[in-house]
Design an enzyme around this catalytic site. Structure first.
Site, short mmCIF file in Angstrom:
data_model
loop_
_atom_site.label_atom_id
_atom_site.label_comp_id
_atom_site.label_asym_id
_atom_site.label_seq_id
_atom_site.Cartn_x
_atom_site.Cartn_y
_atom_site.Cartn_z
N HIS A 67 0.98 -0.91 -0.17
CA HIS A 67 0.45 -0.07 0.44
C HIS A 67 1.14 0.87 -0.11
CE1 HIS A 67 -3.67 -2.35 1.50
NE2 HIS A 67 -4.17 -2.96 0.32
N GLU A 202 -13.15 -18.32 6.79
CA GLU A 202 -11.98 -18.53 6.55
C GLU A 202 -10.77 -18.42 7.58
OE1 GLU A 202 -10.57 -14.28 5.42
OE2 GLU A 202 -8.47 -14.62 4.83
N ASP A 278 -3.48 -13.60 -3.33
CA ASP A 278 -2.82 -13.03 -4.17
C ASP A 278 -1.88 -13.38 -4.59
OD1 ASP A 278 -4.40 -10.15 -2.04
OD2 ASP A 278 -4.79 -12.24 -1.01
P1 5GP Z 1 -6.54 -4.49 -2.30
O1 5GP Z 1 -7.93 -3.84 -1.44
O2 5GP Z 1 -5.56 -2.82 -1.40
O3 5GP Z 1 -6.16 -4.09 -3.32
O4 5GP Z 1 -6.10 -5.94 -1.84
C1 5GP Z 1 -5.01 -5.82 -0.01
C2 5GP Z 1 -6.51 -5.92 0.61
O5 5GP Z 1 -6.76 -6.99 0.53
C3 5GP Z 1 -5.65 -6.38 1.66
O6 5GP Z 1 -5.37 -5.12 2.70
C4 5GP Z 1 -7.48 -7.33 3.18
O7 5GP Z 1 -8.13 -6.15 3.21
C5 5GP Z 1 -7.46 -7.06 1.83
N1 5GP Z 1 -7.20 -9.00 1.02
C6 5GP Z 1 -6.16 -9.90 0.10
N2 5GP Z 1 -6.17 -10.83 0.47
C7 5GP Z 1 -6.82 -11.13 1.40
C8 5GP Z 1 -7.63 -12.31 2.15
O8 5GP Z 1 -6.79 -13.81 2.08
N3 5GP Z 1 -8.16 -12.28 3.33
C9 5GP Z 1 -8.88 -11.27 3.34
N4 5GP Z 1 -9.96 -11.74 4.34
N5 5GP Z 1 -9.45 -10.64 3.32
C10 5GP Z 1 -7.85 -10.22 1.84
#
Ligand code: 5GP
Length: 337
Positions: A67, A202, A278
């Site tokens: 970020h 999860e 991810d």
């Molecule tokens: P962004 O929304 O900033 O583009 O992608 C990263 C964000 O996605 C993380 O900060 C988190 O909020 C969410 N995220 C990514 N991978 C996971 C996961 O495996 N589980 C959950 N609960 N949230 C995730």
């Protein structure tokens, strides 16, 4: 491997800021700071540490690191292009990208979404073989007021970009926040026509899982701790479960590949899709995820194709778009006969 690599795949669970691999983070840092700068060499040092295996909490720290690199308009836009580039290189023909709109001194949540939407539009010209959709995310660790703003923006942008914004994702650290607090705003989003993808089961939290299942969703993220009854309930509603093997192993929610719930879902003949979650943070690709599923559970080539066609059906694409995707898969498979 070659067959899986070139297969025109469908990715339904990918977080933008988690989808930047070390190579893309380097490209991003170079674009932002120049390769001769002190900032660049310091970032490269941090990338090395970035690669370690970890638990769920450590993964959330990695997101905070990415970020930092996407905290400017330029960083965010280039990151969007790089994430799409990497999926395109892996022969992903359709991508539903999720991201949490953020606000800082450089952009508002509205501007965040605008930047991502514009970057997707630009990437379309550079990578015409991949169709990208956007699912704005609600971070459950943030206040409900933020979720309300996100839904309001998603609804507004869905009016101006009806072919791009298709739904809302609920994600963020599953140990934080309560689903029931977000249910009213999610319900409103659904009433207004947005699909819902919820990170569900999860971690072990049977009360919340029941709440979520009774509330309903278009697709279920992870579903690691679903009981056989929960799986039967999702199956009866034809709700697909998004399986992310490497992510679950590296974040420690599943002890080993052999014990991954994909096996139980296959045995129950429940709807499921294979996804990366991810690909950057977990250093994987959709091809690699298929390969792991194949090696661990003995999936045949036909089963991999069937899973891809299942993903086509469970995507939020239009009927015509689904037909085009399925035809591409069929043509590709025929070329191997
Ligand atoms: P962004 O929304 O900033 O583009 O992608 C990263 C964000 O996605 C993380 O900060 C988190 O909020 C969410 N995220 C990514 N991978 C996971 C996961 O495996 N589980 C959950 N609960 N949230 C995730």
């Amino acid at each position: 491997l070659q067959f899986l690599k070139e297969l025109p795949k469908v990715e339904l669970h990918a977080h933008l800021n988690g989808s930047l691999g070390i190579g893309s983070l380097r490209d991003l840092a170079e674009r932002l700071h120049g390769s001769a700068s002190e900032e660049f060499s310091q970032l490269c040092q941090r990338f090395i540490r970035f690669d370690r295996d970890s638990d769920l909490d450590a993964c959330f720290e990695k997101f905070a690191f990415v970020h930092e690199l996407t905290s400017t308009a330029e960083g965010l836009r280039y990151a969007t292009e790089l994430a799409i580039r990497d999926f395109a290189r892996d022969n992903v023909q359709y991508l539903e990208l999720r991201t949490t709109p953020k606000a800082n001194g450089n952009y508002s949540r509205r501007e965040y979404l605008q930047h991502v939407l514009e970057a997707i539009g630009e990437a379309r010209k550079i990578y015409p073989n991949i169709l990208v959709k956007l699912l704005p995310s609600i971070n459950r660790a943030e206040p409900v007021a933020v979720a309300e703003e996100t839904v309001s923006l998603a609804l507004e942008f869905a009016q101006s970009h009806p072919d791009l914004i298709l739904g809302i994702d609920l994600s963020g650290n599953p140990g934080k926040g309560r689903f029931s607090d977000f249910a009213p705003i999610l319900s409103l989003a659904r009433d207004q026509g947005l699909k819902l993808v919820l990170h569900c089961a999860e971690i072990e939290n049977p009360v919340e899982v029941k709440e979520m299942l009774n509330f309903g969703m278009s697709r279920c993220g992870h579903g690691t701790f679903l009981t056989p009854e929960d799986i039967a309930q999702l199956k009866s509603r034809n709700t697909a479960i998004e399986c992310c093997l490497t992510s679950n192993i590296k974040s420690g929610t599943v002890p080993s590949l052999e014990e991954h719930h994909l096996k139980r879902l296959m045995e129950a003949d429940a709807p499921k899709v294979i996804c990366t979650d991810d690909s950057g943070v977990f250093d994987t690709t959709l091809t690699q995820e298929f390969l792991l599923a194949k090696e661990t559970f003995g999936l045949t080539r036909d089963q991999c194709v069937a899973l891809t066609l299942e993903a086509v059906q469970h995507s939020f694409a239009s009927v015509e778009e689904k037909q085009v995707m399925a035809a591409k898969v069929k043509k590709y498979v025929d070329s191997w006969q």
